[in-house]
Write a protein that holds these residues in place. Structure first.
Motif, PDB file in Angstrom:
ATOM      1  N   LEU A  87      68.688 -48.694  46.916  1.00 55.12           N
ATOM      2  CA  LEU A  87      67.453 -49.132  46.260  1.00 55.12           C
ATOM      3  C   LEU A  87      66.306 -48.189  46.616  1.00 55.12           C
ATOM      4  CD1 LEU A  87      65.932 -51.256  44.579  1.00 55.12           C
ATOM      5  CD2 LEU A  87      65.539 -52.528  46.700  1.00 55.12           C
ATOM      6  N   ASN A  88      65.701 -47.626  45.609  1.00 56.56           N
ATOM      7  CA  ASN A  88      64.541 -46.764  45.839  1.00 56.56           C
ATOM      8  C   ASN A  88      63.424 -47.581  46.492  1.00 56.56           C
ATOM      9  OD1 ASN A  88      61.845 -45.536  45.081  1.00 56.56           O
ATOM     10  ND2 ASN A  88      63.235 -43.940  44.330  1.00 56.56           N
ATOM     11  N   PRO A  89      62.855 -47.099  47.611  1.00 51.56           N
ATOM     12  CA  PRO A  89      61.837 -47.891  48.317  1.00 51.56           C
ATOM     13  C   PRO A  89      60.596 -48.172  47.463  1.00 51.56           C
ATOM     14  CG  PRO A  89      61.962 -45.656  49.181  1.00 51.56           C
ATOM     15  CD  PRO A  89      63.142 -45.841  48.294  1.00 51.56           C
ATOM     16  N   PHE A  90      60.215 -47.227  46.598  1.00 54.89           N
ATOM     17  CA  PHE A  90      59.054 -47.452  45.725  1.00 54.89           C
ATOM     18  C   PHE A  90      59.363 -48.549  44.705  1.00 54.89           C
ATOM     19  CE2 PHE A  90      58.613 -43.070  47.227  1.00 54.89           C
ATOM     20  CZ  PHE A  90      57.309 -43.091  47.711  1.00 54.89           C
ATOM     21  N   MET A  91      60.602 -48.581  44.230  1.00 53.98           N
ATOM     22  CA  MET A  91      61.007 -49.635  43.311  1.00 53.98           C
ATOM     23  C   MET A  91      61.007 -50.988  44.019  1.00 53.98           C
ATOM     24  SD  MET A  91      61.761 -50.434  40.271  1.00 53.98           S
ATOM     25  CE  MET A  91      62.057 -48.784  39.570  1.00 53.98           C
ATOM     26  N   ALA A  92      61.414 -51.002  45.297  1.00 51.72           N
ATOM     27  CA  ALA A  92      61.409 -52.256  46.060  1.00 51.72           C
ATOM     28  C   ALA A  92      59.993 -52.808  46.184  1.00 51.72           C
ATOM     29  CB  ALA A  92      62.008 -52.015  47.444  1.00 51.72           C
ATOM     30  N   ILE A  93      59.030 -51.916  46.428  1.00 46.31           N
ATOM     31  CA  ILE A  93      57.629 -52.341  46.510  1.00 46.31           C
ATOM     32  C   ILE A  93      57.170 -52.935  45.188  1.00 46.31           C
ATOM     33  CG2 ILE A  93      55.272 -51.454  46.611  1.00 46.31           C
ATOM     34  CD1 ILE A  93      56.218 -51.767  49.325  1.00 46.31           C
ATOM     35  N   LEU A  94      57.496 -52.276  44.084  1.00 42.76           N
ATOM     36  CA  LEU A  94      57.073 -52.765  42.773  1.00 42.76           C
ATOM     37  C   LEU A  94      57.712 -54.106  42.432  1.00 42.76           C
ATOM     38  CD1 LEU A  94      57.097 -49.484  40.626  1.00 42.76           C
ATOM     39  CD2 LEU A  94      55.117 -50.753  41.464  1.00 42.76           C
ATOM     40  N   ILE A  95      59.009 -54.254  42.778  1.00 42.22           N
ATOM     41  CA  ILE A  95      59.718 -55.501  42.484  1.00 42.22           C
ATOM     42  C   ILE A  95      59.055 -56.685  43.188  1.00 42.22           C
ATOM     43  CG2 ILE A  95      61.877 -56.751  42.879  1.00 42.22           C
ATOM     44  CD1 ILE A  95      63.362 -54.145  42.343  1.00 42.22           C
ATOM     45  N   ILE A  96      58.537 -56.442  44.382  1.00 40.73           N
ATOM     46  CA  ILE A  96      57.880 -57.513  45.136  1.00 40.73           C
ATOM     47  C   ILE A  96      56.401 -57.628  44.788  1.00 40.73           C
ATOM     48  CG2 ILE A  96      57.212 -58.259  47.455  1.00 40.73           C
ATOM     49  CD1 ILE A  96      59.784 -57.064  48.497  1.00 40.73           C
ATOM     50  N   LEU A  97      55.719 -56.506  44.708  1.00 37.70           N
ATOM     51  CA  LEU A  97      54.268 -56.509  44.565  1.00 37.70           C
ATOM     52  C   LEU A  97      53.804 -57.018  43.203  1.00 37.70           C
ATOM     53  CD1 LEU A  97      51.712 -55.802  46.103  1.00 37.70           C
ATOM     54  CD2 LEU A  97      51.817 -53.500  45.153  1.00 37.70           C
ATOM     55  N   VAL A  98      54.427 -56.550  42.142  1.00 41.38           N
ATOM     56  CA  VAL A  98      53.976 -56.930  40.796  1.00 41.38           C
ATOM     57  C   VAL A  98      54.100 -58.443  40.557  1.00 41.38           C
ATOM     58  CG1 VAL A  98      54.395 -56.665  38.328  1.00 41.38           C
ATOM     59  CG2 VAL A  98      54.390 -54.646  39.813  1.00 41.38           C
ATOM     60  N   PRO A  99      55.265 -59.069  40.816  1.00 43.86           N
ATOM     61  CA  PRO A  99      55.340 -60.528  40.626  1.00 43.86           C
ATOM     62  C   PRO A  99      54.361 -61.295  41.507  1.00 43.86           C
ATOM     63  CG  PRO A  99      57.535 -59.596  40.792  1.00 43.86           C
ATOM     64  CD  PRO A  99      56.581 -58.508  41.179  1.00 43.86           C
ATOM     65  N   LEU A 100      54.135 -60.826  42.746  1.00 40.47           N
ATOM     66  CA  LEU A 100      53.202 -61.509  43.626  1.00 40.47           C
ATOM     67  C   LEU A 100      51.787 -61.464  43.069  1.00 40.47           C
ATOM     68  CD1 LEU A 100      54.281 -60.509  47.255  1.00 40.47           C
ATOM     69  CD2 LEU A 100      54.418 -62.745  46.176  1.00 40.47           C
ATOM     70  N   ILE A 101      51.352 -60.291  42.625  1.00 39.03           N
ATOM     71  CA  ILE A 101      49.997 -60.152  42.091  1.00 39.03           C
ATOM     72  C   ILE A 101      49.821 -61.004  40.836  1.00 39.03           C
ATOM     73  CG2 ILE A 101      48.382 -58.544  41.005  1.00 39.03           C
ATOM     74  CD1 ILE A 101      49.421 -56.379  42.878  1.00 39.03           C
ATOM     75  N   VAL A 102      50.808 -60.937  39.942  1.00 40.93           N
ATOM     76  CA  VAL A 102      50.729 -61.724  38.703  1.00 40.93           C
ATOM     77  C   VAL A 102      50.703 -63.217  39.010  1.00 40.93           C
ATOM     78  CG1 VAL A 102      51.934 -62.326  36.579  1.00 40.93           C
ATOM     79  CG2 VAL A 102      51.800 -59.938  37.296  1.00 40.93           C
ATOM     80  N   SER A 103      51.574 -63.661  39.923  1.00 41.98           N
ATOM     81  CA  SER A 103      51.650 -65.085  40.252  1.00 41.98           C
ATOM     82  C   SER A 103      50.369 -65.591  40.893  1.00 41.98           C
ATOM     83  CB  SER A 103      52.836 -65.343  41.192  1.00 41.98           C
ATOM     84  OG  SER A 103      54.049 -64.987  40.580  1.00 41.98           O
ATOM     85  N   LEU A 104      49.838 -64.836  41.840  1.00 45.21           N
ATOM     86  CA  LEU A 104      48.621 -65.263  42.530  1.00 45.21           C
ATOM     87  C   LEU A 104      47.405 -65.199  41.613  1.00 45.21           C
ATOM     88  CD1 LEU A 104      49.155 -63.545  46.012  1.00 45.21           C
ATOM     89  CD2 LEU A 104      49.381 -65.969  45.457  1.00 45.21           C
ATOM     90  N   SER A 105      47.430 -64.307  40.634  1.00 40.60           N
ATOM     91  CA  SER A 105      46.287 -64.162  39.733  1.00 40.60           C
ATOM     92  C   SER A 105      46.261 -65.248  38.658  1.00 40.60           C
ATOM     93  CB  SER A 105      46.314 -62.786  39.047  1.00 40.60           C
ATOM     94  OG  SER A 105      46.244 -61.745  39.990  1.00 40.60           O
ATOM     95  N   TRP A 106      47.428 -65.655  38.193  1.00 45.18           N
ATOM     96  CA  TRP A 106      47.491 -66.580  37.058  1.00 45.18           C
ATOM     97  C   TRP A 106      47.674 -68.038  37.439  1.00 45.18           C
ATOM     98  CZ3 TRP A 106      51.016 -63.598  33.046  1.00 45.18           C
ATOM     99  CH2 TRP A 106      50.318 -62.461  32.599  1.00 45.18           C
ATOM    100  N   THR A 107      48.136 -68.325  38.655  1.00 44.65           N
ATOM    101  CA  THR A 107      48.404 -69.709  39.005  1.00 44.65           C
ATOM    102  C   THR A 107      47.121 -70.538  39.038  1.00 44.65           C
ATOM    103  OG1 THR A 107      49.394 -71.184  40.636  1.00 44.65           O
ATOM    104  CG2 THR A 107      48.214 -69.293  41.493  1.00 44.65           C
ATOM    105  N   THR A 108      47.234 -71.801  38.623  1.00 42.57           N
ATOM    106  CA  THR A 108      46.099 -72.736  38.686  1.00 42.57           C
ATOM    107  C   THR A 108      46.283 -73.738  39.816  1.00 42.57           C
ATOM    108  OG1 THR A 108      47.200 -74.165  37.056  1.00 42.57           O
ATOM    109  CG2 THR A 108      45.631 -72.536  36.221  1.00 42.57           C
ATOM    110  N   HIS A 109      47.333 -73.562  40.612  1.00 41.40           N
ATOM    111  CA  HIS A 109      47.620 -74.431  41.758  1.00 41.40           C
ATOM    112  C   HIS A 109      47.693 -75.905  41.354  1.00 41.40           C
ATOM    113  CE1 HIS A 109      47.155 -71.028  44.427  1.00 41.40           C
ATOM    114  NE2 HIS A 109      45.964 -70.781  43.921  1.00 41.40           N
TER     115      HIS A 109
END
Length: 272
Positions: A87-109
């Motif tokens: 697994l490319n380490p940069f791809m690993a960062i993107l796989i984790i970082l992008v969903p986290l940012i999207v989830s934290l930005s859009w969630t209404t809790h």
């Protein structure tokens, strides 16, 4: 050099997960996601991830043996690297970082209203839900001793307790005909409402986390016109307890004497 970059980025992946867990642990929204008895697990997991990640960041330059050697224990050089990853380490960062940012930005809790509407319309057999309750045997005397009364003399019970009473013949016998006061969300009643004079009171019950949340309902019956409250208003209801038996299932029904809009509890008490 690439090996060092790989170690650093994989350690950052772990650190991000730990940071998110610690963020939610101190967040006021945690009660909407996780039952209190499981929240310490989130803290322990977050701290463990951070400790492991920081250790790997501090020691990313340390060279380790692959464990191969001759019979005397001497290591030899090899032409392969056991720490290489597919697994490319940069791809690993993107796989984790992008969903986290999207989830934290859009969630209404909060729980999606469409999901609540669907879940709260479903009937449950109180007898099948007894595993969620821990109610001792009740008599009229123990009810008088263990439950407070409202100013107008109604026993104050949680909606869950009234619901579970339908799964216990002894509780049903004691509660029938007695006046109770309880609280919950209010919505229209789409089941077992032949005369159109019923609404549904419900609460959300969480055993471990939001994923296993259940909607506990109870029908409330009016003698006159239905009240004009917006859907999912938190109300306090007083009335006389009754039960109906349909196809082998017992359902609790509260015959309303009064109903008022009330202040909803905070998130720590909302799902229990």
């Amino acid at each position: 050099m690439m090996l060092y970059v790989q170690r650093i980025l994989f350690a950052l992946c772990i650190l991000m997960w730990g940071g998110v867990m610690l963020y939610f642990y101190q967040s006021p929204h945690l009660d909407a996601y996780l039952a209190p008895k499981f929240q310490s697990t989130l803290l322990i997991g977050g701290l463990a991830c951070c400790v492991v990640a920081l250790f790997n960041l501090i020691t990313f330059r340390v060279q380790t043996s692959c464990g191969h050697g001759d019979e005397c224990g001497h290591d030899h050089e090899h032409s392969h690297d056991h720490e290489e990853s597919d697994l490319n380490p940069f791809m690993a960062i993107l796989i984790i970082l992008v969903p986290l940012i999207v989830s934290l930005s859009w969630t209404t809790h909060k729980i999606d209203e469409a999901h609540i509407h669907k879940q709260s319309a479903q009937d449950l057999d109180p007898a099948s839900m007894r595993f969620l309750a821990d109610l001792p045997p009740f008599t009229k005397e123990t009810l008088d001793k263990t439950r407070q009364k409202s100013a107008d003399g109604l026993y104050q019970l949680n909606l869950l307790e009234l619901f579970y009473s339908a799964g216990d013949s002894e509780l049903e016998r004691v509660f029938t005909g007695l006046p109770f006061e309880t609280e919950g969300f209010l919505r229209d009643e789409t089941n077992r409402n032949p005369k159109g004079n019923r609404m549904r009171l419900y609460r959300l019950f969480m055993t471990c986390c939001a994923a296993d949340m259940k909607t506990i309902p109870m029908s409330i019956e009016f003698e006159g016109d239905l009240p004009n409250f917006p859907a999912n208003t938190w109300v306090k209801v007083g009335g006389v307890m009754s039960y109906e038996h349909i196809d082998g299932v017992t359902y609790p029904v509260l015959k309303v004497q009064r109903i008022d809009e009330a202040q909803a509890p905070d998130s720590g008490n909302l799902y229990k």
